[in-house]
Every structure is written in C-alpha cells, then in structure tokens.
Design a protein around this motif. Structure first.
Motif, PDB file in Angstrom:
ATOM      1  N   ASP A 266      -7.502  55.904  41.565  1.00  0.00           N
ATOM      2  CA  ASP A 266      -7.522  55.554  40.145  1.00  0.00           C
ATOM      3  C   ASP A 266      -6.098  55.266  39.648  1.00  0.00           C
ATOM      4  O   ASP A 266      -5.833  54.238  39.009  1.00  0.00           O
ATOM      5  CB  ASP A 266      -8.137  56.712  39.357  1.00  0.00           C
ATOM      6  N   LEU A 267      -5.160  56.142  39.963  1.00  0.00           N
ATOM      7  CA  LEU A 267      -3.776  55.964  39.528  1.00  0.00           C
ATOM      8  C   LEU A 267      -3.129  54.773  40.225  1.00  0.00           C
ATOM      9  O   LEU A 267      -2.402  53.998  39.596  1.00  0.00           O
ATOM     10  CB  LEU A 267      -2.966  57.231  39.803  1.00  0.00           C
ATOM     11  N   TYR A 268      -3.373  54.634  41.508  1.00  0.00           N
ATOM     12  CA  TYR A 268      -2.801  53.523  42.274  1.00  0.00           C
ATOM     13  C   TYR A 268      -3.232  52.183  41.694  1.00  0.00           C
ATOM     14  O   TYR A 268      -2.468  51.208  41.724  1.00  0.00           O
ATOM     15  CB  TYR A 268      -3.235  53.637  43.731  1.00  0.00           C
ATOM     16  N   GLN A 269      -4.456  52.142  41.161  1.00  0.00           N
ATOM     17  CA  GLN A 269      -5.008  50.889  40.653  1.00  0.00           C
ATOM     18  C   GLN A 269      -4.668  50.621  39.186  1.00  0.00           C
ATOM     19  O   GLN A 269      -5.074  49.583  38.638  1.00  0.00           O
ATOM     20  CB  GLN A 269      -6.525  50.882  40.874  1.00  0.00           C
ATOM     21  N   VAL A 270      -3.914  51.504  38.533  1.00  0.00           N
ATOM     22  CA  VAL A 270      -3.397  51.199  37.197  1.00  0.00           C
ATOM     23  C   VAL A 270      -2.493  49.970  37.333  1.00  0.00           C
ATOM     24  O   VAL A 270      -1.599  49.952  38.189  1.00  0.00           O
ATOM     25  CB  VAL A 270      -2.602  52.387  36.626  1.00  0.00           C
ATOM     26  N   PRO A 271      -2.705  48.917  36.557  1.00  0.00           N
ATOM     27  CA  PRO A 271      -1.905  47.701  36.715  1.00  0.00           C
ATOM     28  C   PRO A 271      -0.404  47.979  36.711  1.00  0.00           C
ATOM     29  O   PRO A 271       0.117  48.597  35.781  1.00  0.00           O
ATOM     30  CB  PRO A 271      -2.326  46.851  35.506  1.00  0.00           C
ATOM     31  N   GLY A 272       0.255  47.561  37.769  1.00  0.00           N
ATOM     32  CA  GLY A 272       1.692  47.741  37.894  1.00  0.00           C
ATOM     33  C   GLY A 272       2.110  48.861  38.813  1.00  0.00           C
ATOM     34  O   GLY A 272       3.193  48.805  39.420  1.00  0.00           O
ATOM     35  N   VAL A 273       1.289  49.891  38.960  1.00  0.00           N
ATOM     36  CA  VAL A 273       1.678  51.052  39.765  1.00  0.00           C
ATOM     37  C   VAL A 273       1.825  50.689  41.239  1.00  0.00           C
ATOM     38  O   VAL A 273       2.801  51.065  41.904  1.00  0.00           O
ATOM     39  CB  VAL A 273       0.684  52.220  39.578  1.00  0.00           C
ATOM     40  N   ALA A 274       0.861  49.958  41.785  1.00  0.00           N
ATOM     41  CA  ALA A 274       0.923  49.587  43.206  1.00  0.00           C
ATOM     42  C   ALA A 274       2.189  48.800  43.528  1.00  0.00           C
ATOM     43  O   ALA A 274       2.710  48.887  44.649  1.00  0.00           O
ATOM     44  CB  ALA A 274      -0.315  48.788  43.597  1.00  0.00           C
ATOM     45  N   ASP A 275       2.706  48.071  42.549  1.00  0.00           N
ATOM     46  CA  ASP A 275       3.924  47.288  42.767  1.00  0.00           C
ATOM     47  C   ASP A 275       5.127  48.175  43.053  1.00  0.00           C
ATOM     48  O   ASP A 275       6.124  47.714  43.626  1.00  0.00           O
ATOM     49  CB  ASP A 275       4.236  46.426  41.543  1.00  0.00           C
ATOM     50  N   THR A 276       5.069  49.439  42.655  1.00  0.00           N
ATOM     51  CA  THR A 276       6.188  50.360  42.838  1.00  0.00           C
ATOM     52  C   THR A 276       6.092  51.154  44.140  1.00  0.00           C
ATOM     53  O   THR A 276       7.007  51.918  44.463  1.00  0.00           O
ATOM     54  CB  THR A 276       6.277  51.362  41.678  1.00  0.00           C
ATOM     55  N   VAL A 277       5.001  50.982  44.887  1.00  0.00           N
ATOM     56  CA  VAL A 277       4.776  51.746  46.114  1.00  0.00           C
ATOM     57  C   VAL A 277       5.185  50.903  47.317  1.00  0.00           C
ATOM     58  O   VAL A 277       4.696  49.780  47.485  1.00  0.00           O
ATOM     59  CB  VAL A 277       3.297  52.161  46.250  1.00  0.00           C
ATOM     60  N   ASN A 278       6.047  51.451  48.166  1.00  0.00           N
ATOM     61  CA  ASN A 278       6.487  50.724  49.354  1.00  0.00           C
ATOM     62  C   ASN A 278       6.349  51.651  50.566  1.00  0.00           C
ATOM     63  O   ASN A 278       7.202  52.493  50.818  1.00  0.00           O
ATOM     64  CB  ASN A 278       7.943  50.271  49.206  1.00  0.00           C
ATOM     65  N   PHE A 279       5.253  51.478  51.300  1.00  0.00           N
ATOM     66  CA  PHE A 279       4.978  52.384  52.410  1.00  0.00           C
ATOM     67  C   PHE A 279       5.944  52.188  53.576  1.00  0.00           C
ATOM     68  O   PHE A 279       6.195  53.132  54.336  1.00  0.00           O
ATOM     69  CB  PHE A 279       3.530  52.229  52.869  1.00  0.00           C
TER      70      PHE A 279
END
Length: 325
Positions: free
Chosen positions: A270-283
């Motif tokens: 749910d949090l990952y799919q908040v618009p913009g959040v995934a853009d900040t994650v770099n695995f």
C-alpha cells in the motif's frame, strides 16, 4: 537518527557486544518565518543522501511527496563505502558528484561546516548553500522541516496541504515512533551489528516483538495511527522495504519475513504504491551497499541474488480504510 559509516569509523559496541548508535550533532532548524536564522527559501538548501540508507530515504520520500524536488537540490553518495568512507562519484548508477561544494568525500563537506569536526560522517545532511554549513543531520528532524517549513514552495496546492505530522495526531505519532525506533528501525542494526550471542538474542527478539505489535495494529487500522498516512508510516516504511531484501539474511533477522505477515505485507505494498514513493526506492543501491560495505558481516562482499518480490500487486487495504471511516 542517521546512518553510521561503519567501515571507516567502525561500529561502536558495548562491552556486551551491543551496537550503540551515535547521536546526530548538527541540530539547527529551518523555519518558514526565519526566526531560527535559517529561513526557508527555494534553491538555498541541499540534501546529501545515500539511496541505500533508510534514514536518508525518509527525507527523500517527504521531499518527493511535498513536491520539493526543484526547491531542495540533492546529491547521492556512492553505493559502497570504501576505506575512506562516503564518497562522491558519477561512475556508479544513480550516484552523483558533489555539485555544491565540489568535494570528493562527505567528510570534507562536514569539515567545511566545522574544520575541527571529528565525529561520525552520516547521511542525510541538510546543507545551507548560503551560509556554507550543515543545518541538520538528524533525519527525523529534517523530515519534519520538509513537511511543514517549505509549504510556500510546494509544487501544487494539494501538496502544500499535505501534513504528515498533523497536530491532532501528534501524541499518537510520537507514541508509536518511540517504540518503533528502538525495536524495529534501529533494532535491525542492533541485530546485524551485534558481536555477541547475548546482544543478538536481545535485539532480534525486540525486532520480532515489534513486528508482531505492528501486525496487530494493522489488523485494525489502514495506517499506524488510523486512516491517515503520517510520518510514523514513512519512518517504518524505509525499514520494512529493506527487510526481506537485506535484513532477513544480512542482519540475521530471519525468524519471519514481511511477506509472512498478512496485514503488514499488504500495508507495505500500500505504501509502496503511493504515487511517488516507488521512485525513491533503489534496490540496487540497497543490496550492493549493505552487502558490499559491511565487511565485518560479509567479508567476501558477495551480493545475494534475491529474493524476488513484487510490491506492485493489489494490496486490498482500501477495505481497511472503509472500516476506519
């Protein structure tokens, strides 16, 4: 708190082998009215971050969600710590040179602010380009500054109205932060950096007691303090998104995975799919940093291949929102 530079400065442990995190040093505040001596202004401030670091990640999420990317510039340190600590390079993916001070090392930035500084070199760093000094290197405080003190510069009216530390929820937010930090956010580090079985046993027990408590809360509420996304969720997210990828194996937090907690797994998606959040994650940064930098844990620096996790599948937490309304 801020991320330590363990390879350069060594991890501090007590006589019992317990990991002891150093406190942040620079604690000034930016204020909208300028009363602190650091007025909020577009283009004046700069963030130094690591994309691998959960503490720095907090600030990047709020910067993104509040529409401040053109207001507060940012540089990203290299993925892996070497013998001299955090460095700047444009040769690794998504890393940058120091575009503000032209330094090759983050330690040099600290010493511009204070030539006698000999403490921890940590990220994030909030830098004042005008005064040429570090304003703050405490992630929880930077998060709140970005949340409230730059509203005049947010990209849209909707972003200006976003408040991740609303007054009516502050008591609840502070209460959950108070135990989530030692048990979970820092608990994974206490587990991973423990140098005795006793210290590890205590720390890892705290981690999973904390996660069990989170699972119970999320069985009744969409977010940690009710129906609204707050800073408490953002602070927890940056630990949870790293948990199955690095903390389970690298930090020996392998009793359970986040995907084994039905409510927490849905909440994380749910949090990952908040618009913009995934853009900040770099695995890539996350895995290569932890496994390539902590040679006291992984001396071969071999980076593991998995796990394969899809954070984009439907989370179903909307039903929980309806129950909270």
């Amino acid at each position: 708190m801020a991320a330590t530079d363990p390879k350069l400065l060594k991890v501090d442990n007590s006589d019992k082998g317990e990991f002891v995190r150093a406190k942040s040093v620079f604690r000034d505040w930016i204020t909208a009215d300028g009363s602190s001596g650091f007025p909020s202004e577009a283009g004046r401030y700069h963030l130094y971050v690591s994309l691998a670091c959960p503490w720095a990640h907090r600030t990047l999420i709020v910067r993104k969600l509040k529409g401040l990317e053109d207001v507060i510039s940012c540089d990203v340190v290299d993925l892996v710590l070497d013998g001299e600590g955090w460095s700047f390079s444009d040769k690794s993916p998504n890393c940058t040179l120091d575009t503000v001070n032209g330094c090759s090392r983050l330690r040099e930035v600290y010493r511009i602010a204070n030539p006698d500084y000999d403490g921890r070199i940590t990220v994030p760093v909030l830098w004042d380009k005008q005064k040429k000094t570090v304003v703050n290197n405490e992630s929880s405080e930077i998060l709140r500054m970005l949340n409230s003190e730059f509203n005049a510069f947010c990209s849209t009216e909707d972003q200006r109205e976003l408040d991740y530390y609303p007054e009516h929820l502050r008591t609840d937010i502070d209460a959950v932060n108070e135990w989530i930090y030692p048990m979970i956010n820092n608990g994974v580090y206490r587990s991973g950096f423990a140098t005795s079985q006793e210290a590890y046993d205590v720390a890892v027990r705290d981690v999973f007691q904390g996660l069990d408590k989170i699972e119970d809360i999320l069985s009744k509420s969409r977010y940690l303090t009710g129906k609204s996304l707050t800073e408490a969720d953002i602070r927890l997210f940056t630990t949870l998104i790293r948990f199955d990828v690095v903390y389970v194996g690298h930090f020996k937090c392998n009793k359970k995975r986040i995907v084994d907690y039905p409510n927490m797994w849905g909440y994380l998606r749910d949090l990952y799919q908040v618009p913009g959040v995934a853009d900040t994650v770099n695995f890539e940064h996350i895995t290569k940093h932890y496994m390539g930098s902590h040679t006291m844990i992984n001396p071969t620096r071999i980076v593991s291949i998995g796990p394969d996790i899809d954070f984009t599948t439907p989370h179903g937490r909307e039903a929980m929102q309806e129950r909270n309304d």
